[in-house]
Design a protein around this motif. Structure first.
Motif, PDB file in Angstrom:
ATOM      1  N   THR A 159       0.850  -1.188   0.000  1.00 47.42           N
ATOM      2  CA  THR A 159       0.000   0.000   0.000  1.00 47.42           C
ATOM      3  C   THR A 159       0.888   1.241   0.000  1.00 47.42           C
ATOM      4  O   THR A 159       1.855   1.311   0.763  1.00 47.42           O
ATOM      5  N   VAL A 160       0.574   2.201  -0.879  1.00 46.68           N
ATOM      6  CA  VAL A 160       1.298   3.462  -0.932  1.00 46.68           C
ATOM      7  C   VAL A 160       0.289   4.599  -0.827  1.00 46.68           C
ATOM      8  O   VAL A 160      -0.703   4.623  -1.564  1.00 46.68           O
ATOM      9  N   ILE A 161       0.534   5.523   0.104  1.00 45.56           N
ATOM     10  CA  ILE A 161      -0.355   6.665   0.328  1.00 45.56           C
ATOM     11  C   ILE A 161       0.437   7.954   0.105  1.00 45.56           C
ATOM     12  O   ILE A 161       1.519   8.139   0.683  1.00 45.56           O
ATOM     13  N   TYR A 162      -0.076   8.839  -0.736  1.00 43.53           N
ATOM     14  CA  TYR A 162       0.603  10.087  -1.104  1.00 43.53           C
ATOM     15  C   TYR A 162      -0.013  11.259  -0.342  1.00 43.53           C
ATOM     16  O   TYR A 162      -1.223  11.300  -0.091  1.00 43.53           O
ATOM     17  N   ASP A 163       0.853  12.233  -0.016  1.00 46.78           N
ATOM     18  CA  ASP A 163       0.389  13.378   0.766  1.00 46.78           C
ATOM     19  C   ASP A 163       1.285  14.586   0.481  1.00 46.78           C
ATOM     20  O   ASP A 163       2.378  14.455  -0.093  1.00 46.78           O
ATOM     21  N   ASN A 164       0.817  15.768   0.875  1.00 47.16           N
ATOM     22  CA  ASN A 164       1.585  17.021   0.767  1.00 47.16           C
ATOM     23  C   ASN A 164       2.176  17.213  -0.631  1.00 47.16           C
ATOM     24  O   ASN A 164       3.387  17.398  -0.802  1.00 47.16           O
ATOM     25  N   ILE A 165       1.315  17.181  -1.613  1.00 52.84           N
ATOM     26  CA  ILE A 165       1.747  17.345  -3.002  1.00 52.84           C
ATOM     27  C   ILE A 165       1.977  18.825  -3.283  1.00 52.84           C
ATOM     28  O   ILE A 165       1.108  19.663  -3.039  1.00 52.84           O
ATOM     29  N   GLN A 166       3.166  19.139  -3.788  1.00 54.57           N
ATOM     30  CA  GLN A 166       3.522  20.524  -4.112  1.00 54.57           C
ATOM     31  C   GLN A 166       3.867  20.609  -5.593  1.00 54.57           C
ATOM     32  O   GLN A 166       4.715  19.867  -6.078  1.00 54.57           O
ATOM     33  N   LEU A 167       3.229  21.527  -6.287  1.00 55.88           N
ATOM     34  CA  LEU A 167       3.537  21.753  -7.688  1.00 55.88           C
ATOM     35  C   LEU A 167       4.621  22.807  -7.806  1.00 55.88           C
ATOM     36  O   LEU A 167       4.633  23.793  -7.077  1.00 55.88           O
ATOM     37  N   ASN A 168       5.564  22.570  -8.721  1.00 54.81           N
ATOM     38  CA  ASN A 168       6.667  23.492  -9.000  1.00 54.81           C
ATOM     39  C   ASN A 168       7.445  23.893  -7.743  1.00 54.81           C
ATOM     40  O   ASN A 168       7.562  25.080  -7.408  1.00 54.81           O
ATOM     41  N   PRO A 169       7.978  22.920  -6.998  1.00 53.39           N
ATOM     42  CA  PRO A 169       8.738  23.249  -5.785  1.00 53.39           C
ATOM     43  C   PRO A 169      10.076  23.900  -6.128  1.00 53.39           C
ATOM     44  O   PRO A 169      10.591  23.786  -7.240  1.00 53.39           O
ATOM     45  N   THR A 170      10.671  24.556  -5.137  1.00 51.36           N
ATOM     46  CA  THR A 170      11.986  25.182  -5.292  1.00 51.36           C
ATOM     47  C   THR A 170      13.065  24.186  -4.857  1.00 51.36           C
ATOM     48  O   THR A 170      13.014  23.637  -3.759  1.00 51.36           O
ATOM     49  N   VAL A 171      14.056  23.957  -5.746  1.00 50.99           N
ATOM     50  CA  VAL A 171      15.146  23.020  -5.437  1.00 50.99           C
ATOM     51  C   VAL A 171      16.464  23.653  -5.852  1.00 50.99           C
ATOM     52  O   VAL A 171      16.494  24.558  -6.690  1.00 50.99           O
ATOM     53  N   PRO A 172      17.581  23.196  -5.276  1.00 51.25           N
ATOM     54  CA  PRO A 172      18.899  23.717  -5.688  1.00 51.25           C
ATOM     55  C   PRO A 172      19.161  23.463  -7.166  1.00 51.25           C
ATOM     56  O   PRO A 172      18.567  22.583  -7.785  1.00 51.25           O
ATOM     57  N   LYS A 173      20.110  24.203  -7.729  1.00 50.32           N
ATOM     58  CA  LYS A 173      20.378  24.176  -9.164  1.00 50.32           C
ATOM     59  C   LYS A 173      20.770  22.783  -9.637  1.00 50.32           C
ATOM     60  O   LYS A 173      20.314  22.321 -10.678  1.00 50.32           O
ATOM     61  N   ARG A 174      21.639  22.101  -8.918  1.00 50.25           N
ATOM     62  CA  ARG A 174      22.122  20.781  -9.334  1.00 50.25           C
ATOM     63  C   ARG A 174      21.445  19.665  -8.548  1.00 50.25           C
ATOM     64  O   ARG A 174      22.028  18.617  -8.284  1.00 50.25           O
ATOM     65  N   PHE A 175      20.196  19.871  -8.209  1.00 46.19           N
ATOM     66  CA  PHE A 175      19.472  18.913  -7.373  1.00 46.19           C
ATOM     67  C   PHE A 175      19.357  17.548  -8.046  1.00 46.19           C
ATOM     68  O   PHE A 175      19.465  16.514  -7.398  1.00 46.19           O
ATOM     69  N   PHE A 176      19.139  17.532  -9.363  1.00 48.67           N
ATOM     70  CA  PHE A 176      18.966  16.275 -10.076  1.00 48.67           C
ATOM     71  C   PHE A 176      20.259  15.818 -10.762  1.00 48.67           C
ATOM     72  O   PHE A 176      20.223  15.001 -11.685  1.00 48.67           O
ATOM     73  N   ALA A 177      21.413  16.368 -10.366  1.00 47.52           N
ATOM     74  CA  ALA A 177      22.684  15.989 -10.989  1.00 47.52           C
ATOM     75  C   ALA A 177      22.944  14.510 -10.790  1.00 47.52           C
ATOM     76  O   ALA A 177      22.633  13.934  -9.754  1.00 47.52           O
ATOM     77  N   GLY A 178      23.562  13.889 -11.794  1.00 49.78           N
ATOM     78  CA  GLY A 178      23.829  12.460 -11.714  1.00 49.78           C
ATOM     79  C   GLY A 178      22.610  11.655 -12.111  1.00 49.78           C
ATOM     80  O   GLY A 178      21.603  12.176 -12.559  1.00 49.78           O
ATOM     81  N   ASP A 179      22.724  10.351 -11.950  1.00 44.91           N
ATOM     82  CA  ASP A 179      21.637   9.472 -12.338  1.00 44.91           C
ATOM     83  C   ASP A 179      20.486   9.603 -11.352  1.00 44.91           C
ATOM     84  O   ASP A 179      20.670   9.902 -10.175  1.00 44.91           O
ATOM     85  N   ASN A 180      19.261   9.378 -11.839  1.00 41.13           N
ATOM     86  CA  ASN A 180      18.106   9.376 -10.957  1.00 41.13           C
ATOM     87  C   ASN A 180      18.273   8.260  -9.940  1.00 41.13           C
ATOM     88  O   ASN A 180      18.659   7.158 -10.262  1.00 41.13           O
TER      89      ASN A 180
END
Length: 842
Positions: free
Chosen positions: A371-392
């Motif tokens: 079972t997976v329950i989702y909460d606190n969904i935020q659209l267009n959040p603020t993240v650091p510039k290289r937040f997604f650097a490297g492989d997912n």
């Protein structure tokens, strides 16, 4: 309804543990079929339970239900939306069959515009497809959410004698075992996990990241930390709005696919307010059997035509092994006037060794629930510039091992049920049982090849005995330290003896892991043992079954179609250092020192410039020193990290291995200097309904005049086994080259063809086609350095072979017919062959 609902090792453990049990006796058992009283059609997904208890089940695709308990019960009840509740008396302590008919409620369906004489569900379906792009949760460009995940695995149909041995005759513990909500059978829990995570998703450029803030696991025989990561959101890929949904590598047509009319029949059965939204209730089922489809029902919003809830099960005739029943439930949340998001997702899987569902007789199996329950969904959040650097990636849970900032009882979005509390308590009891500990050791031996003795492991077990012409009967004692000894340092070794050559062989290794992520490790090893030329690091990069990639094991000995005399005594010393820079990109630097000794059947003859002839190689050995830089590049790859071993679980993208080697000239008696460059690209591509294409391209060059053992000795096969990444009708040492392209390709149709043939489709066989070849050149006169072996020649003419086969025979056997298309004029080469392979797939 996801690519990887459970790891391969978990599945193997479930099947292995299940096979140790027998039958259940002395319970109240009720079985039957549920039908609509008016139409006579069977009704799936009906909730069935014993009155006054939490023991329940759900009817399957054919309306069949099964429920059993050790508790004293006298009433069974049936509930399903749109039907009147039904309660019936039952007899205690016996097996009984009870078929029932449900009476539908009188519900008026409000107006919906339909064409005269047309199924009223069709107009709704057209509107659903028309609005798919707008309602698809994947249309969101950038979001962050929190989610809570809980998973458990339980084995059912354990006989009373085994239960008494597990619980050491504790009758209260046995009687308190709960039953599965799917199968209705008493279950023995073996795994439970819950995690809290933060998850970020960016569509363009694609970026995904998950941070596990807290995890809680309790299991038998499964790695807590790694499995916690693979029960997180990164392993979920279910999207109802995709035209095809992939389950264990199989493509299933979505019930709201653009081609819905070709695969499903639909029925409008209800309308009502759901979460203050007026919705239509639609039931769907496959038009044809023996296709990978679903059966179930969903609710759709009457204005946006977005699906708000769905329950679906795979069709009974779906071509899957062991996973005989899979059910998914999803609820969607409306974020704003134009966006929808998954609010809650539940999955259930029934694993059986045989093709029976969890209620049909005394069948060994297991139930996995999540079972997976989702909460606190935020659209267009603020993240650091290289937040997604490297492989997912999923961030390593090592960071949170010592952090306890979450109060589970407060943070959980829903209170633990009595059943879940009992699962945790039961696991704590049974994992201390001697029989369970022994089963866990056998499972680890089956999957890893090593038998655990505490701080030390014996294995691999398949290397303990083998036979070859040089050694005769070969016996080996081998082992290594275990994780119980240390998770950072590992050392091991082996000692072997041949009854024919009467020589002792030995080897040892030492590895140290400085850091888990990014991975930083080093190791050193040495051996004095028999080996075959041409088997190098490539085999490790191609990652085949370890039994088939070594010569010295009993299976290879049994499957050999001709004796392999061309073996040599090899002294090898290797040092390596491994550094992972970011996930998906790493380097390994190797230093190898090899001495390949002459043997009676593999003699070395050196070219003499004085008289232009080949003479005995005076040194009686070929000495080489090499330094190799390996670069591995992957994208969005799931990795299972087992401390000193890493396993690639899956990726949709190609994986690249680049190898640059320099052989030192006259360094510590090395006879020659040379350069090697090699690129290996491999991919396992899911081509939707057409199946799975797996291919490897192997390209390389060698420069510097070298003896033939240092050239590319193209990988052949002299066994009855089928190799996915070898030329199966090529003899050993048949072709060599210094510039080459090897390619291997095989396509798995996953029942697409044989599933259409009436008599064959019930067998669930799956067809394959294969193609392999090489194109090589000899750019330098290497044959003037050392005399080629008899039958060995330069690969100056392309070699091709093709094949067609059937896999999934008895669920574990693959048979491949192979034709050799070129070089048919050579003596002692097969033009056709049948090869076999043992493989277990879902």
């Amino acid at each position: 309804m996801e690519k990887k609902i459970i790891s391969k090792f978990t599945i193997i453990f479930i099947l292995f543990l299940s096979a140790t049990s027998f039958f259940v006796h002395g319970q109240t058992k009720v079985r039957g079929t549920i039908k609509d009283a008016k139409t006579g059609e069977t009704v799936p997904f009906v909730s069935v339970s014993f009155a006054g208890t939490t023991i329940g089940a759900v009817s399957d695709n054919s309306g069949i239900y099964f429920l059993s308990t050790l508790s004293k019960v006298d009433t069974i009840k049936f509930n399903y939306l749109g039907y009147k509740e039904l309660k019936l008396p039952i007899k205690k302590g016996i097996y009984q069959e009870l078929d029932v008919e449900l009476q539908s409620l009188d519900i008026s369906i409000e107006a919906v515009t339909v064409n005269a004489g047309e199924n009223p569900a069709y107009e709704i379906m057209r509107n659903i497809v028309k609005n798919k792009k707008k309602n698809n949760p994947n249309k969101l460009e950038f979001y962050k959410c929190e989610f809570y995940n809980k998973s458990n695995i339980s084995v059912y149909n354990i006989d009373e004698k085994t239960l008494q041995r597990i619980f050491i005759n504790d009758s209260d513990a046995i009687n308190n075992l709960d039953t599965s909500v799917i199968s209705g059978k008493p279950c023995l829990p073996i795994y439970f996990a819950e995690t809290f995570s933060d998850y970020w998703y960016r569509k363009k450029p694609l970026g995904k990241k998950e941070v596990i803030k807290k995890y809680n696991t309790n299991s038998i025989g499964l790695d807590h930390v790694e499995i916690a990561k693979y029960t997180g959101n990164m392993s979920i890929s279910t999207n109802l709005y995709d035209n095809f949904i992939f389950i264990f590598g199989r493509s299933f047509v979505s019930p709201i696919s653009a081609t819905w009319r070709l695969s499903y029949e639909y029925y409008l059965i209800d309308s009502a307010y759901v979460d203050n939204m007026y919705c239509y209730h639609i039931k769907f089922k496959p038009i044809r059997k023996f296709e990978n489809n679903f059966v179930g029902d969903f609710w759709v919003h009457d204005t946006t035509f977005a699906v708000t809830q769905i329950k679906a099960r795979i069709s009974e005739s779906a071509n899957l092994n062991f996973a005989n029943d899979i059910q998914v439930e999803q609820e969607y949340l409306r974020l704003n006037d134009s966006s929808w998001f998954v609010k809650r997702s539940k999955q259930y899987i029934d694993f059986n060794i045989v093709d029976k569902k969890a209620g049909e007789g005394n069948v060994f199996g297991a139930i996995a629930e999540r079972t997976v329950i989702y909460d606190n969904i935020q659209l267009n959040p603020t993240v650091p510039k290289r937040f997604f650097a490297g492989d997912n990636s999923v961030d390593s849970t090592e960071k949170y091992d010592k952090i306890d900032t979450i109060n589970w009882d407060v943070k959980r979005p829903e209170v633990f049920s009595r059943q879940e509390k009992k699962i945790i308590e039961t696991i704590d009891v049974i994992k201390e049982s001697p029989i369970v500990k022994q089963t866990e050791r056998l499972f680890r031996m089956f999957t890893s090849g090593f038998y655990n003795l505490g701080n030390f492991e014996i294995g691999p077990y398949f290397n303990l005995y083998s036979k070859n012409p040089l050694e005769g009967h070969r016996f080996v004692i081998t082992g290594r330290t275990s994780r119980e000894y240390s998770e950072r340092i590992m050392f091991g070794g082996h000692v072997g003896y041949g009854t024919k050559d009467k020589k002792l062989k030995f080897g040892g290794e030492l590895a140290y892991r400085f850091k888990k992520y990014p991975r930083f490790a080093m190791g050193i090893s040495g051996k004095h043992d028999i080996g075959q030329l041409g088997r190098n690091k490539k085999v490790e990069f191609l990652r085949e079954n370890r039994i088939l990639t070594t010569e010295n094991n009993f299976i290879s000995s049994l499957m050999r179609r001709r004796l392999n005399y061309r073996l040599s005594m090899i002294d090898n010393f290797e040092y390596y250092i491994e550094k992972e820079w970011v996930r998906g990109f790493k380097n390994i630097l190797y230093f190898n020192y090899n001495i390949v000794h002459n043997s009676d059947s593999l003699s070395f003859y050196k070219y003499s410039e004085d008289n232009g002839t080949f003479n005995d190689f005076s040194e009686k050995a070929l000495t080489t020193k090499e330094i190799t830089l390996n670069t591995r590049i992957s994208f969005r790859e799931d990795i299972l990290d087992l401390y000193f071993r890493r396993i690639s679980m899956r990726t949709d993208y190609p994986i690249f291995n680049i190898n640059l080697t320099y052989g030192f000239h006259d360094l510590f008696e090395s006879q020659t200097g040379y350069y090697k460059a090699n690129l290996i690209m491999k991919q396992k591509a899911n081509i939707k309904v057409l199946g799975i294409l797996e291919y490897v391209a192997d390209i390389g060059i060698i420069r510097g005049k070298v003896p033939y053992p240092l050239l590319e000795l193209h990988r052949g096969n002299e066994t009855w086994s089928y190799y996915s990444f070898a030329l199966n009708l090529l003899n050993y040492y048949e072709f060599v080259s210094d510039t080459y392209i090897n390619f291997y390709a095989e396509h798995h149709f996953n029942g697409l063809i044989l599933g259409k043939i009436p008599l064959l489709r019930r067998l669930q066989w799956r067809s394959t086609i294969t193609g392999r070849g090489l194109y090589g050149k000899m750019m330098q006169n290497h044959d003037n350095v050392m005399k080629f072996l008899p039958g060995t020649e330069a690969a100056n003419k392309p070699y091709f072979e093709v094949g067609a086969g059937v896999e999934n025979i008895f669920k574990f056997l693959r048979v491949e017919a192979i034709w050799r298309l070129t070089h048919l004029d050579k003596p002692d080469v097969p033009s056709f062959g049948i090869r076999f392979k043992i493989q277990i797939t879902i």
